[in-house]
Design a protein around this motif. Structure first.
Motif, PDB file in Angstrom:
ATOM      1  N   THR A  40      54.046 -60.787  63.746  1.00 59.23           N
ATOM      2  CA  THR A  40      52.589 -60.609  63.735  1.00 59.23           C
ATOM      3  C   THR A  40      51.873 -61.942  63.606  1.00 59.23           C
ATOM      4  O   THR A  40      50.858 -62.179  64.266  1.00 59.23           O
ATOM      5  CB  THR A  40      52.165 -59.675  62.596  1.00 59.23           C
ATOM      6  OG1 THR A  40      52.668 -60.174  61.356  1.00 59.23           O
ATOM      7  CG2 THR A  40      52.718 -58.278  62.799  1.00 59.23           C
ATOM      8  N   GLU A  41      52.392 -62.810  62.748  1.00 60.58           N
ATOM      9  CA  GLU A  41      51.771 -64.125  62.586  1.00 60.58           C
ATOM     10  C   GLU A  41      51.871 -64.925  63.876  1.00 60.58           C
ATOM     11  O   GLU A  41      50.930 -65.643  64.262  1.00 60.58           O
ATOM     12  CB  GLU A  41      52.438 -64.869  61.435  1.00 60.58           C
ATOM     13  CG  GLU A  41      51.728 -66.155  61.044  1.00 60.58           C
ATOM     14  CD  GLU A  41      52.367 -66.812  59.835  1.00 60.58           C
ATOM     15  OE1 GLU A  41      51.657 -67.072  58.852  1.00 60.58           O
ATOM     16  OE2 GLU A  41      53.592 -67.068  59.884  1.00 60.58           O
ATOM     17  N   THR A  83      47.612 -61.864  58.461  1.00 60.67           N
ATOM     18  CA  THR A  83      48.606 -61.053  57.774  1.00 60.67           C
ATOM     19  C   THR A  83      48.946 -61.699  56.438  1.00 60.67           C
ATOM     20  O   THR A  83      48.312 -62.683  56.042  1.00 60.67           O
ATOM     21  CB  THR A  83      49.861 -60.874  58.653  1.00 60.67           C
ATOM     22  OG1 THR A  83      50.791 -60.003  58.008  1.00 60.67           O
ATOM     23  CG2 THR A  83      50.525 -62.202  58.956  1.00 60.67           C
ATOM     24  N   THR A  84      49.915 -61.149  55.744  1.00 62.17           N
ATOM     25  CA  THR A  84      50.314 -61.631  54.420  1.00 62.17           C
ATOM     26  C   THR A  84      51.830 -61.750  54.379  1.00 62.17           C
ATOM     27  O   THR A  84      52.530 -60.870  54.892  1.00 62.17           O
ATOM     28  CB  THR A  84      49.856 -60.651  53.316  1.00 62.17           C
ATOM     29  OG1 THR A  84      48.453 -60.462  53.410  1.00 62.17           O
ATOM     30  CG2 THR A  84      50.203 -61.173  51.935  1.00 62.17           C
ATOM     31  N   VAL A  85      52.325 -62.798  53.744  1.00 64.99           N
ATOM     32  CA  VAL A  85      53.774 -62.918  53.565  1.00 64.99           C
ATOM     33  C   VAL A  85      54.240 -61.774  52.664  1.00 64.99           C
ATOM     34  O   VAL A  85      53.723 -61.598  51.559  1.00 64.99           O
ATOM     35  CB  VAL A  85      54.140 -64.274  52.931  1.00 64.99           C
ATOM     36  CG1 VAL A  85      55.649 -64.360  52.692  1.00 64.99           C
ATOM     37  CG2 VAL A  85      53.676 -65.420  53.828  1.00 64.99           C
ATOM     38  N   THR A 116      35.557 -52.819  52.723  1.00 61.21           N
ATOM     39  CA  THR A 116      34.803 -52.911  53.972  1.00 61.21           C
ATOM     40  C   THR A 116      35.096 -54.239  54.658  1.00 61.21           C
ATOM     41  O   THR A 116      35.121 -55.294  54.027  1.00 61.21           O
ATOM     42  CB  THR A 116      33.294 -52.796  53.687  1.00 61.21           C
ATOM     43  OG1 THR A 116      33.045 -51.529  53.053  1.00 61.21           O
ATOM     44  CG2 THR A 116      32.488 -52.888  54.970  1.00 61.21           C
ATOM     45  N   GLY A 117      35.338 -54.183  55.970  1.00 60.04           N
ATOM     46  CA  GLY A 117      35.649 -55.382  56.735  1.00 60.04           C
ATOM     47  C   GLY A 117      37.121 -55.752  56.733  1.00 60.04           C
ATOM     48  O   GLY A 117      37.496 -56.765  57.330  1.00 60.04           O
ATOM     49  N   ARG A 118      37.977 -54.921  56.073  1.00 60.06           N
ATOM     50  CA  ARG A 118      39.410 -55.246  55.985  1.00 60.06           C
ATOM     51  C   ARG A 118      40.274 -54.133  56.579  1.00 60.06           C
ATOM     52  O   ARG A 118      41.452 -53.986  56.221  1.00 60.06           O
ATOM     53  CB  ARG A 118      39.808 -55.469  54.528  1.00 60.06           C
ATOM     54  CG  ARG A 118      39.106 -56.620  53.848  1.00 60.06           C
ATOM     55  CD  ARG A 118      39.557 -57.953  54.372  1.00 60.06           C
ATOM     56  NE  ARG A 118      40.955 -58.221  54.056  1.00 60.06           N
ATOM     57  CZ  ARG A 118      41.618 -59.289  54.470  1.00 60.06           C
ATOM     58  NH1 ARG A 118      41.000 -60.185  55.240  1.00 60.06           N
ATOM     59  NH2 ARG A 118      42.873 -59.476  54.148  1.00 60.06           N
ATOM     60  N   ALA A 119      39.733 -53.342  57.502  1.00 58.85           N
ATOM     61  CA  ALA A 119      40.535 -52.314  58.160  1.00 58.85           C
ATOM     62  C   ALA A 119      41.743 -52.984  58.825  1.00 58.85           C
ATOM     63  O   ALA A 119      41.642 -54.090  59.376  1.00 58.85           O
ATOM     64  CB  ALA A 119      39.707 -51.566  59.191  1.00 58.85           C
ATOM     65  N   CYS A 120      42.868 -52.306  58.767  1.00 54.57           N
ATOM     66  CA  CYS A 120      44.091 -52.964  59.234  1.00 54.57           C
ATOM     67  C   CYS A 120      45.122 -51.949  59.697  1.00 54.57           C
ATOM     68  O   CYS A 120      45.031 -50.748  59.417  1.00 54.57           O
ATOM     69  CB  CYS A 120      44.694 -53.821  58.117  1.00 54.57           C
ATOM     70  SG  CYS A 120      45.302 -52.874  56.699  1.00 54.57           S
ATOM     71  N   LEU A 121      46.095 -52.458  60.425  1.00 54.73           N
ATOM     72  CA  LEU A 121      47.343 -51.742  60.609  1.00 54.73           C
ATOM     73  C   LEU A 121      48.236 -52.087  59.421  1.00 54.73           C
ATOM     74  O   LEU A 121      48.189 -53.207  58.917  1.00 54.73           O
ATOM     75  CB  LEU A 121      48.042 -52.175  61.895  1.00 54.73           C
ATOM     76  CG  LEU A 121      47.255 -52.037  63.203  1.00 54.73           C
ATOM     77  CD1 LEU A 121      48.123 -52.477  64.368  1.00 54.73           C
ATOM     78  CD2 LEU A 121      46.755 -50.626  63.398  1.00 54.73           C
ATOM     79  N   ARG A 122      49.025 -51.120  58.987  1.00 58.80           N
ATOM     80  CA  ARG A 122      50.024 -51.424  57.963  1.00 58.80           C
ATOM     81  C   ARG A 122      51.386 -51.125  58.550  1.00 58.80           C
ATOM     82  O   ARG A 122      51.716 -49.981  58.857  1.00 58.80           O
ATOM     83  CB  ARG A 122      49.804 -50.612  56.683  1.00 58.80           C
ATOM     84  CG  ARG A 122      50.648 -51.155  55.528  1.00 58.80           C
ATOM     85  CD  ARG A 122      50.576 -50.298  54.284  1.00 58.80           C
ATOM     86  NE  ARG A 122      51.372 -49.092  54.446  1.00 58.80           N
ATOM     87  CZ  ARG A 122      51.920 -48.423  53.423  1.00 58.80           C
ATOM     88  NH1 ARG A 122      51.737 -48.848  52.188  1.00 58.80           N
ATOM     89  NH2 ARG A 122      52.610 -47.331  53.642  1.00 58.80           N
TER      90      ARG A 122
END
Length: 383
Positions: free
Chosen positions: A300-301, A307-309, A349-355
């Motif tokens: 993804t990166e 994204t996050t580690v 709000t503003g952080r909608a994402c795929l997980r």
């Protein structure tokens, strides 16, 4: 007369316009032909024959339901065994199995605080912790994410004699790890309990998947309480609270989420016990899940997504707009991959994402399918 359902319809229309409508979509036995990168089945055990046999064996011995609360008829010998096995696995002195992880958090936070106490909670803790804080009747201070200094200020400035700090071990959407050692130093310095929700850490983090508290060297500490769910790495159903004998005794006496709830079904107990056996037999499973999560992160990166580690098995793909997140989920499904879609209020709000969630059993071919899907998402969502 006023239509009592009108406000519900209007609220539904507002959610529709904001991209926040949800629906229940039953899946087929083959996940609709999609590869699974959305479930919490981190070790890939939900269809393992050993767990299925454990559930069947327990059902044949004890029946389909527990038949009552654990204080009446709902505790079998299997329940007691699972109490002990979970405690031993995590390095805790004692354990108490609940019918869900949600209720385990409600029981622990509300049962160990109450009026006249202070509860300090991380702002992105799971909804079960948020609701537990609301029901506790304690004073609640919500601190910025992973901000140990803010936690210490709240403890220092309190008037209450008793306090507890509650945090996810691995946060359920961003997949990052709480600063557990630092939090424990602060809570101990100020005479507070530390409650750690191991839901997304058990089975993935630490030696043999024994959890984040174990990895942080906090296993068995008298001022540390663990909560967990059996529905993720252990591929079953239910939850548990683990800690000092005084903690378990208190929850048995006054924990409403324990006292007034029907005990966990025997099949779920049998499956969870079998999952612990599998972990003992295959100690490399947690490392395999973590390795797959890092592969997902690199993928993804590499495509330029925020994204996050990962600290465990959860990898977010931040898109921001709820409509974009829904569309990205659809694109992934069209390409053959089922992924999670998280929108407010599950995320800010503003952080909608795929997980994306890794499984120990994710294959190279499945990673290729996901990469192709995310390439299409990137092409459609790029400005």
């Amino acid at each position: 007369m006023t239509d009592p359902l009108a406000r519900l319809r209007e609220a539904t229309e507002r959610r529709e316009a904001a991209g926040l409508r949800r629906s229940v979509r039953p899946r087929t036995r083959d996940h609709d032909g999609l590869i699974d990168l959305a479930s919490n089945d981190y070790l890939g055990l939900s269809r393992d024959p050993r767990l299925i046999e454990g559930a069947v064996r327990a059902t044949r011995a004890w029946g389909t339901g527990s038949t009552g609360s654990r204080l009446v008829t709902g505790s079998t010998e299997l329940h007691g065994e699972l109490d002990r096995r979970l405690a031993a696995f995590t390095g805790s002195p004692a354990g108490l199995v609940f019918s869900s992880g949600f209720l385990a958090n409600l029981g622990a936070v509300a049962g160990l605080s109450g009026p006249g106490a202070l509860v300090v909670s991380d702002q992105v803790n799971h909804a079960s912790i948020v609701d537990a804080c609301r029901l506790s009747r304690a004073r609640v201070v919500v601190t910025p994410h992973r901000d140990v200094a803010a936690v210490e200020r709240a403890l220092m400035e309190r008037d209450e004699e008793h306090a507890l700090v509650v945090t996810d071990a691995v946060f359920s959407v961003d997949g990052d790890l709480a600063p557990l050692r630092a939090l424990h130093r602060v809570t101990r310095r100020h005479g507070a309990l530390l409650i750690i929700d191991e839901a997304h850490a058990l089975g993935v983090v630490g030696p043999n998947g024994r959890g984040a508290a174990h990895e942080a060297g906090l296993a068995g500490e008298p001022d540390v309480v663990l909560t967990l769910t059996l529905s993720k790495s252990l591929a079953s159903q239910g939850g548990a609270v683990l800690g000092a004998p005084e903690v378990v005794e208190t929850l048995v006496d006054i924990g409403r989420a324990f006292i007034f709830d029907t005990g966990l079904a025997p099949a779920s107990v049998g499956a969870a016990l079998a999952a612990l056996d599998v972990l003992a037999a295959e100690p490399d499973l947690p490392e395999r899940a973590r390795e797959r999560a890092h592969r997902l992160h690199a993928l993804t990166e590499g495509l330029g997504f925020e994204t996050t580690v990962p600290a465990a098995a959860v990898v977010p793909v931040v898109l921001g707009d709820p409509h974009a997140a829904v569309r990205a989920t659809e694109i992934c499904a069209e390409q053959g991959a089922r992924v999670g879609c998280f929108r407010p209020p599950s995320v800010p709000t503003g952080r909608a994402c795929l997980r994306l969630t890794a499984r120990a059993s994710v294959t190279e071919a499945e990673l290729t399918v996901l990469e192709q899907a995310l390439q299409k998402v990137r092409a459609e969502t790029s400005p």
